[in-house]
Design an enzyme around this catalytic site. Structure first.
Site: not given
Length: 655
Positions: A387-390, A466
């Site tokens: 995922d992009l957040d992580d 983020h």
């Protein structure tokens, strides 16, 4: 950083904030695991625990380390402990009784052996009836009820396993659904098509009917059905009765193959509990015996990811093992706190993170077929769903450490691959979503099965923030992707100056993370967007100096946006946002807000350096599925107080 609380270093500094940061960092370091990672409990509401009871009742693998009855009894203790005084169950700490959580908790307790006439069960049944009874329950709750023969399958939304054959050029295919919805709908299509029932002796739940007292299985839903989607649901029910048997059998086999392909090494699907429960059920219904190695592996991992409550209140199921997310946030927090970038503990964590970079293509490649893998997932064991957040937070953390000369090349290679993947996943409008690119088919929210929570994955302000902050830290402030992301964030600002939060609660999460991103991108403190956001944060500071926001802000932002009991994590988000927007000459109101917020946060710190936070400040599905990250109460306060000290070096808060 290794002194014990109360050491000479703490006594020598007369500044509470500096001591608070050191104490908080030490507490965080004590929670590091032997392999270098961090893993806090990710708690959901009682429906997660009820789901474990349901599946344990239906599947009893011989390899379980504990007898299923013992596991069910422990989970039941947790459910009883969470019952509210009015008899129902809430979906978050301090929330009101909710119908579906109450129905599922009641059913789980009946399966665990609680008798209908017990006082707590009589109270629960009365509360369920007052909330609307079985008829008003959502689709997923009705599916659980149908599995136990309590309601007929005709009352559940029709799902056909033939959806596995739909293609992108058609009006709909399964990849139009968000990752989490896809991994629920596909296995449930098998369960819905084959319609298994496991009636339990003496359990029919007639006592939860709200009006005429007819047996639940004889009643039809009184929910109004109108429009195209209801007609489609009726047509699918009819198709299920008329389709050729060989077509259905082949579709079920194809779905089973699709599921087996996506099962991770630990036996789960995308590292998420609920899709895993559905997938295990689907494979069993499709023909795999309960003691099949694939099913056993999933249930054994379910054992590992549950937590026995220290207060003896029972066993709590985990939504997902959030170790990559927790480790990246812990690294950023410790670096903010002044732990040296070459600290051995930080380097161990960085090595652990680099080992978790994904190397295979997942469903995300459907819309980005030419993009090489390189992201990170939320969980340690999850190659299929980065995922992009992580990925953004891991890149931020890795870029700030100082590995040895021999390890720099490995670190730089991991960061470069991650950067390429993140940039390549930007959505058309300029923002970033969680798992997929351009997953925005809003009409899917109107499907009958979609009443459980969000089913698509559009860009969100917090994920985009983020990513933008990470890109700027990588020296890519002027990169076209960064500039598009900044423009997207500015367009998404609410009229009152806040930003809506998708993965944290809610406007405090969005606003507290967007402001640092815009500041990193060079947006000055004098910019109208920054000024409006600062005014909003100051206006929503509580009288005690902290900030808090209730989950009900997703339903009623006019009443609840930015409003709620002060919490450590939400106060930290607000402080981080204000510090980022302070500029070289902050206005007096901002400095005053920062001073009182930092004083509240430092004053709430416990003697061991941690903070207490029972509230749910994380979000799975807005309103429908709140979450509580145990490490949020530690990583965000340490970061925020360290940033306050760095930006306001003369700020002195005395006890």
């Amino acid at each position: 950083m290794r002194e014990k609380p109360g050491s000479d270093a703490d006594r020598e500094t007369g500044r509470v904030l500096a001591g608070s940061v050191r104490s908080g960092a030490r507490a965080l370091l004590r929670r590091q695991r032997a392999d270098g990672s961090w893993l806090g409990e990710l708690g959901g509401n009682v429906t997660v625990d009820a789901g474990e009871v349901f599946v344990r009742t239906l599947l009893t693998p011989t390899s379980s380390k504990e007898a299923p009855s013992q596991i069910i009894a422990a989970v039941a203790r947790r459910i009883r402990h969470e019952q509210l005084v009015d008899g129902g169950w809430a979906t978050f700490h301090g929330g009101p009784s909710e119908l579906n959580a109450s129905i599922e908790s009641y059913l789980a307790l009946r399966l665990a052996g609680d008798v209908q006439q017990a006082p707590h069960m009589l109270s629960a049944a009365a509360r369920v009836r007052a909330l609307g009874g079985l008829d008003q329950s959502r689709a997923l709750t009705k599916i659980w009820l149908a599995l136990f023969g309590i309601v007929p399958w005709r009352e559940t939304p029709a799902l056909a396993p033939e959806i596995i054959w739909l293609r992108p050029w058609m009006p709909f295919d399964i990849y139009d659904l968000a990752l989490w919805a896809r991994l629920a709908v596909v296995p449930l299509s098998v369960v819905s098509a084959l319609q298994p029932t496991w009636p339990q002796p003496g359990i029919c739940l007639d006592e939860l009917c709200s009006d005429d007292g007819q047996p639940a299985a004889a009643r039809r839903s009184r929910k109004t059905r109108e429009g195209l989607f209801e007609l489609l649901d009726a047509a699918l029910h009819r198709y299920g009765r008329l389709r050729p048997g060989w077509v259905r059998r082949r579709a079920v086999r194809n779905v089973a193959s699709w599921l087996l392909e996506r099962q991770e090494e630990d036996g789960w699907w995308a590292g998420i509990q609920t899709p895993t429960l559905f997938s295990l059920l689907a494979l069993h219904v499709a023909g795999l015996p309960a003691d099949h190695p694939r099913i056993q592996r999933g249930l054994e991992t379910l054992d590992r990811y549950t937590h026995d409550r220290q207060d003896g209140s029972g066993r709590r199921a985990s939504i997902a093992p959030s170790s990559v997310w927790d480790t990246s946030l812990a690294l950023v927090s410790l670096l903010d706190a002044g732990v040296p970038p070459a600290d051995p503990d930080l380097l161990r964590a960085a090595d652990w993170l680099m080992d978790r970079q994904t190397t295979r293509r997942g469903d995300w490649a459907r819309r980005r077929p030419g993009l090489a893998p390189g992201g990170w997932a939320f969980q340690a064991v999850n190659q299929y769903a980065p995922d992009l957040d992580d990925s953004a937070e891991v890149i931020r953390a890795l870029s700030k450490i100082a590995p040895s000369a021999t390890a720099v090349a490995r670190r730089d290679c991991a960061v470069r691959r991650g950067l390429d993947w993140v940039i390549g996943m930007e959505c058309k409008g300029g923002g970033w979503a969680a798992y997929d690119a351009d997953n925005t088919s809003g009409w899917l929210r109107r499907l009958p099965i979609s009443d459980y929570g969000e089913v698509v994955d559009p860009p969100s302000s917090d994920v985009t923030a983020h990513v933008v902050e990470m890109l700027c830290e990588q020296g890519l402030r002027e990169h076209p992707a960064t500039r598009r992301g900044v423009a997207w964030l500015l367009r998404e600002q609410e009229p009152d100056g806040s930003w809506w939060g998708r993965w944290g609660t809610n406007y405090l999460y969005g606003t507290g993370h967007v402001l640092p991103a815009l500041a990193a991108a060079g947006i000055p403190a004098s910019h109208p967007a920054m000024a409006r956001a600062v005014r909003w944060l100051i206006a929503h500071q509580n009288g005690d100096g902290g900030w808090g926001e209730d989950q009900r802000s997703y339903l009623d932002p006019g009443t609840w946006a930015g409003c709620g009991t002060s919490t450590a994590s939400q106060t930290a988000w607000a402080l981080s946002g204000l510090v980022a927007a302070a500029g070289p000459r902050p206005v007096d109101s901002l400095s005053t807000a920062v001073r009182s917020g930092a004083a509240w946060l430092a004053g709430q710190q416990l003697p061991d350096g941690s903070w207490e936070e029972p509230q749910y400040t994380g979000t799975g599905f807005p309103w429908d599925f709140p979450m509580r990250y145990d490490l949020y109460r530690q990583v965000f306060p340490v970061s925020a107080l360290a940033r306050v000290l760095r930006t306001f070096p003369d700020l002195d808060i005395t006890p």
